[in-house]
Write a protein that holds these residues in place. Structure first.
Motif, PDB file in Angstrom:
ATOM      1  N   GLY A 161      -0.386  20.585   7.059  1.00 23.98           N
ATOM      2  CA  GLY A 161      -0.653  19.808   8.261  1.00 23.98           C
ATOM      3  C   GLY A 161      -1.912  18.967   8.164  1.00 23.98           C
ATOM      4  O   GLY A 161      -2.351  18.391   9.158  1.00 23.98           O
ATOM      5  N   CYS A 162      -2.501  18.870   6.973  1.00 26.04           N
ATOM      6  CA  CYS A 162      -3.722  18.090   6.785  1.00 26.04           C
ATOM      7  C   CYS A 162      -3.354  16.638   6.476  1.00 26.04           C
ATOM      8  O   CYS A 162      -2.442  16.370   5.699  1.00 26.04           O
ATOM      9  CB  CYS A 162      -4.573  18.681   5.670  1.00 26.04           C
ATOM     10  N   MET A 163      -4.112  15.710   7.075  1.00 24.05           N
ATOM     11  CA  MET A 163      -3.780  14.283   7.004  1.00 24.05           C
ATOM     12  C   MET A 163      -4.889  13.509   6.315  1.00 24.05           C
ATOM     13  O   MET A 163      -6.068  13.841   6.429  1.00 24.05           O
ATOM     14  CB  MET A 163      -3.566  13.724   8.412  1.00 24.05           C
ATOM     15  N   ASN A 164      -4.488  12.445   5.614  1.00 26.84           N
ATOM     16  CA  ASN A 164      -5.444  11.528   5.012  1.00 26.84           C
ATOM     17  C   ASN A 164      -4.825  10.138   4.986  1.00 26.84           C
ATOM     18  O   ASN A 164      -3.626   9.977   5.258  1.00 26.84           O
ATOM     19  CB  ASN A 164      -5.839  11.985   3.604  1.00 26.84           C
ATOM     20  N   VAL A 165      -5.640   9.136   4.650  1.00 27.26           N
ATOM     21  CA  VAL A 165      -5.186   7.741   4.654  1.00 27.26           C
ATOM     22  C   VAL A 165      -5.634   7.066   3.367  1.00 27.26           C
ATOM     23  O   VAL A 165      -6.767   7.258   2.914  1.00 27.26           O
ATOM     24  CB  VAL A 165      -5.752   6.977   5.872  1.00 27.26           C
ATOM     25  N   ARG A 172      -1.726   0.162   4.551  1.00 25.97           N
ATOM     26  CA  ARG A 172      -2.265   1.493   4.820  1.00 25.97           C
ATOM     27  C   ARG A 172      -1.119   2.509   4.814  1.00 25.97           C
ATOM     28  O   ARG A 172      -0.043   2.234   5.341  1.00 25.97           O
ATOM     29  CB  ARG A 172      -2.987   1.541   6.171  1.00 25.97           C
ATOM     30  N   VAL A 173      -1.390   3.643   4.208  1.00 25.83           N
ATOM     31  CA  VAL A 173      -0.396   4.715   4.190  1.00 25.83           C
ATOM     32  C   VAL A 173      -1.057   5.986   4.703  1.00 25.83           C
ATOM     33  O   VAL A 173      -2.128   6.380   4.233  1.00 25.83           O
ATOM     34  CB  VAL A 173       0.207   4.910   2.783  1.00 25.83           C
ATOM     35  N   THR A 174      -0.428   6.588   5.685  1.00 26.17           N
ATOM     36  CA  THR A 174      -0.899   7.844   6.255  1.00 26.17           C
ATOM     37  C   THR A 174       0.005   8.959   5.747  1.00 26.17           C
ATOM     38  O   THR A 174       1.239   8.849   5.843  1.00 26.17           O
ATOM     39  CB  THR A 174      -0.849   7.798   7.794  1.00 26.17           C
ATOM     40  N   TYR A 175      -0.599  10.010   5.195  1.00 25.93           N
ATOM     41  CA  TYR A 175       0.216  11.072   4.622  1.00 25.93           C
ATOM     42  C   TYR A 175      -0.298  12.437   5.067  1.00 25.93           C
ATOM     43  O   TYR A 175      -1.492  12.643   5.284  1.00 25.93           O
ATOM     44  CB  TYR A 175       0.261  10.981   3.094  1.00 25.93           C
ATOM     45  N   VAL A 176       0.656  13.356   5.237  1.00 27.52           N
ATOM     46  CA  VAL A 176       0.365  14.703   5.739  1.00 27.52           C
ATOM     47  C   VAL A 176       0.957  15.711   4.762  1.00 27.52           C
ATOM     48  O   VAL A 176       2.120  15.578   4.356  1.00 27.52           O
ATOM     49  CB  VAL A 176       0.963  14.918   7.149  1.00 27.52           C
ATOM     50  N   ASP A 177       0.166  16.729   4.394  1.00 25.68           N
ATOM     51  CA  ASP A 177       0.676  17.724   3.451  1.00 25.68           C
ATOM     52  C   ASP A 177       1.311  18.907   4.176  1.00 25.68           C
ATOM     53  O   ASP A 177       1.404  18.928   5.409  1.00 25.68           O
ATOM     54  CB  ASP A 177      -0.427  18.182   2.485  1.00 25.68           C
ATOM     55  N   PRO A 205      -7.144  29.977  13.364  1.00 27.66           N
ATOM     56  CA  PRO A 205      -6.906  30.635  12.070  1.00 27.66           C
ATOM     57  C   PRO A 205      -6.855  29.695  10.877  1.00 27.66           C
ATOM     58  O   PRO A 205      -7.285  30.044   9.783  1.00 27.66           O
ATOM     59  CB  PRO A 205      -5.571  31.344  12.279  1.00 27.66           C
ATOM     60  N   LYS A 206      -6.315  28.467  11.079  1.00 27.23           N
ATOM     61  CA  LYS A 206      -6.156  27.537   9.956  1.00 27.23           C
ATOM     62  C   LYS A 206      -6.664  26.155  10.375  1.00 27.23           C
ATOM     63  O   LYS A 206      -6.302  25.651  11.430  1.00 27.23           O
ATOM     64  CB  LYS A 206      -4.693  27.441   9.523  1.00 27.23           C
ATOM     65  N   LEU A 207      -7.495  25.576   9.513  1.00 28.10           N
ATOM     66  CA  LEU A 207      -8.047  24.260   9.778  1.00 28.10           C
ATOM     67  C   LEU A 207      -8.012  23.421   8.506  1.00 28.10           C
ATOM     68  O   LEU A 207      -7.970  23.948   7.397  1.00 28.10           O
ATOM     69  CB  LEU A 207      -9.494  24.368  10.262  1.00 28.10           C
ATOM     70  N   CYS A 208      -8.056  22.106   8.704  1.00 25.28           N
ATOM     71  CA  CYS A 208      -8.212  21.186   7.592  1.00 25.28           C
ATOM     72  C   CYS A 208      -9.682  20.828   7.451  1.00 25.28           C
ATOM     73  O   CYS A 208     -10.438  20.861   8.427  1.00 25.28           O
ATOM     74  CB  CYS A 208      -7.389  19.915   7.827  1.00 25.28           C
ATOM     75  N   LEU A 209     -10.082  20.499   6.252  1.00 29.59           N
ATOM     76  CA  LEU A 209     -11.461  20.120   6.005  1.00 29.59           C
ATOM     77  C   LEU A 209     -11.860  18.987   6.951  1.00 29.59           C
ATOM     78  O   LEU A 209     -11.159  17.990   7.083  1.00 29.59           O
ATOM     79  CB  LEU A 209     -11.617  19.657   4.555  1.00 29.59           C
ATOM     80  N   GLY A 210     -13.005  19.174   7.621  1.00 32.35           N
ATOM     81  CA  GLY A 210     -13.455  18.198   8.602  1.00 32.35           C
ATOM     82  C   GLY A 210     -13.006  18.506  10.013  1.00 32.35           C
ATOM     83  O   GLY A 210     -13.397  17.805  10.957  1.00 32.35           O
ATOM     84  N   GLY A 211     -12.197  19.555  10.194  1.00 35.75           N
ATOM     85  CA  GLY A 211     -11.727  19.940  11.514  1.00 35.75           C
ATOM     86  C   GLY A 211     -12.789  20.699  12.300  1.00 35.75           C
ATOM     87  O   GLY A 211     -13.894  20.974  11.821  1.00 35.75           O
ATOM     88  N   THR A 212     -12.445  21.036  13.537  1.00 38.34           N
ATOM     89  CA  THR A 212     -13.367  21.730  14.431  1.00 38.34           C
ATOM     90  C   THR A 212     -12.922  23.167  14.629  1.00 38.34           C
ATOM     91  O   THR A 212     -11.799  23.423  15.067  1.00 38.34           O
ATOM     92  CB  THR A 212     -13.444  21.023  15.793  1.00 38.34           C
TER      93      THR A 212
END
Length: 227
Positions: free
Chosen positions: A181-185, A173-178, A45-52
């Motif tokens: 549940g979407c993550m970026n670096v 490096r900083v890893t962050y999640v909104d 039902p819910k995905l982050c951009l670039g997900g499968t």
């Protein structure tokens, strides 16, 4: 004509024809009305951009998927990468059973953008040792922030303090999640220069009055700036 036939109308049908002279003829047949298939489907039902995205289905013999952004698949189960926010929307599954009857089902998929952020430092390009404070600048609503400096220092939160004792380039490096549940670096290169060491040599070694004494720079690091 019998429009919109239902399975409950399965049975024998008889027709009687009567001519103008009163003669009649009767014919009959058995009619079977098959139910349309009722397919079942599941969609992530819910995905982050670039997900499968994974679409699975049951209840048919032939399968057709249709969705946003021109998505089409003729497989029972479909897997694809959601590399665009345009994949958000309603997906329709159409099936045909072995009797040629058709059935449909729909489901929704939501694609969230990745959070964005940049790293700001109060100081950089300094000689060791020095300490710096780093802040994460972001318009996103973040839930988790994890800092890592060359695998030697870690922290959780929107700010990070680190002290450099040796020279060299260090990668932060900083890893962050909104909240979706979407993550970026994000990354930042800290340049640490070696501290200069002042030194000099002179000659001759045992000067006497009126000797010409020659001084030579023996410092390590940047060129001598002042005697």
């Amino acid at each position: 004509m019998f429009p919109n036939m239902q399975p409950a109308q399965t049975g024998s049908y008889v027709v009687t024809a009567v001519g103008p002279n009163g003669c009649s003829l009767t014919a009959g047949t058995t009619l079977t009305v098959y139910p349309n298939p009722t397919p079942s489907m599941t969609i992530t039902p819910k995905l982050c951009l670039g997900g499968t995205a994974t679409l699975t289905s049951e209840g048919g013999y032939l399968y057709d998927w249709y969705g946003p952004n021109g998505f089409v698949s003729h497989q029972q189960n479909a897997v694809f990468t959601v590399n665009s926010l345009s994949y958000t929307g309603t997906y329709t599954l159409g099936v045909i059973d072995q009797k040629g009857c058709q059935g449909y089902a729909t489901g929704n998929l939501s694609v969230s953008p990745l959070p964005t952020a940049s790293i700001s430092a109060n100081v950089n390009n300094k000689c060791a040792p020095y300490c710096a404070n780093y802040s994460l600048i972001t318009p996103s609503n973040l839930q988790t922030v994890y800092w890592n400096m060359n695998n030697t220092g870690t922290s959780i939160g929107n700010n990070f303090d680190f002290c450099f004792g040796t020279d060299g380039s260090k990668v932060l490096r900083v890893t962050y999640v909104d909240i979706n549940g979407c993550m970026n670096v994000a990354s930042y290169t800290a340049n640490v220069y070696p501290s200069p060491k002042a030194d000099f040599h002179f000659g001759p070694g045992d000067p006497v009055e009126n000797d010409l004494i020659q001084f030579t720079d023996g410092s390590l690091g940047p060129n001598i700036s002042k005697w």
